[in-house]
Write a protein that holds these residues in place. Structure first.
Motif, PDB file in Angstrom:
ATOM      1  N   ILE A   1       0.835  -1.208   0.000  1.00  0.00           N
ATOM      2  CA  ILE A   1       0.000   0.000   0.000  1.00  0.00           C
ATOM      3  C   ILE A   1       0.868   1.256   0.000  1.00  0.00           C
TER       4      ILE A   1
ATOM      5  N   ILE B   1      -7.594   1.846  -1.818  1.00  0.00           N
ATOM      6  CA  ILE B   1      -8.447   1.432  -0.696  1.00  0.00           C
ATOM      7  C   ILE B   1      -9.079   0.074  -0.995  1.00  0.00           C
ATOM      8  N   GLY B   2      -9.530  -0.135  -2.227  1.00  0.00           N
ATOM      9  CA  GLY B   2     -10.098  -1.421  -2.618  1.00  0.00           C
ATOM     10  C   GLY B   2      -9.085  -2.554  -2.522  1.00  0.00           C
TER      11      GLY B   2
ATOM     12  N   THR C   1      -6.447  -2.581  -0.579  1.00  0.00           N
ATOM     13  CA  THR C   1      -6.202  -2.778   0.858  1.00  0.00           C
ATOM     14  C   THR C   1      -7.285  -3.654   1.472  1.00  0.00           C
ATOM     15  N   ASP C   2      -8.520  -3.332   1.182  1.00  0.00           N
ATOM     16  CA  ASP C   2      -9.643  -4.104   1.720  1.00  0.00           C
ATOM     17  C   ASP C   2      -9.566  -5.564   1.278  1.00  0.00           C
ATOM     18  N   TYR C   3      -9.291  -5.774   0.009  1.00  0.00           N
ATOM     19  CA  TYR C   3      -9.191  -7.139  -0.514  1.00  0.00           C
ATOM     20  C   TYR C   3      -8.058  -7.914   0.158  1.00  0.00           C
TER      21      TYR C   3
ATOM     22  N   LEU D   1      -6.556  -7.362   3.057  1.00  0.00           N
ATOM     23  CA  LEU D   1      -6.846  -7.612   4.462  1.00  0.00           C
ATOM     24  C   LEU D   1      -7.870  -8.735   4.615  1.00  0.00           C
ATOM     25  N   TYR D   2      -8.886  -8.736   3.782  1.00  0.00           N
ATOM     26  CA  TYR D   2      -9.898  -9.797   3.811  1.00  0.00           C
ATOM     27  C   TYR D   2      -9.267 -11.145   3.469  1.00  0.00           C
ATOM     28  N   LYS D   3      -8.471 -11.165   2.400  1.00  0.00           N
ATOM     29  CA  LYS D   3      -7.833 -12.402   1.950  1.00  0.00           C
ATOM     30  C   LYS D   3      -6.900 -13.001   2.997  1.00  0.00           C
TER      31      LYS D   3
END
Length: 90
Positions: free
Chosen positions: A61, A79-80, A82-84, A86-88
């Motif tokens: 990031i 941001i997308g 990062t979200d992916y 972190l979720y993964k």
């Protein structure tokens, strides 16, 4: 309507959603953006067993913000991502 494409030089990034532009490194030439992005992704992939996922995510990031690779919507894309990631990685 917009098209996601890499910066190649001379683009004016003026978008209300791209207010992280002040944090990018201005000395990186636009012609090197794709190569830098490939280096970042390769590093992330090759260090999956050596480096803690949260550190790898932070590094990727940081580097995405640093190179600001796209002509529009860098902030929302980062941001997308990062979200992916972190979720993964739970």
């Amino acid at each position: 309507m917009w098209e996601a494409k890499f910066r190649t030089g001379g683009e004016i990034i003026e978008n209300i959603y791209d207010n992280w532009m002040d944090y990018r490194e201005r000395s990186i030439e636009s012609s090197l953006i794709q190569d830098r992005l490939l280096e970042i992704v390769t590093w992330y992939k090759n260090n999956s067993s050596k480096v803690n996922p949260i550190i790898r995510i932070a590094v990727i990031i940081y580097n995405l913000i640093r190179i600001y690779p796209f002509t529009v919507l860098n902030k929302l894309t980062i941001i997308g991502i990062t979200d992916y990631l972190l979720y993964k990685n739970g």
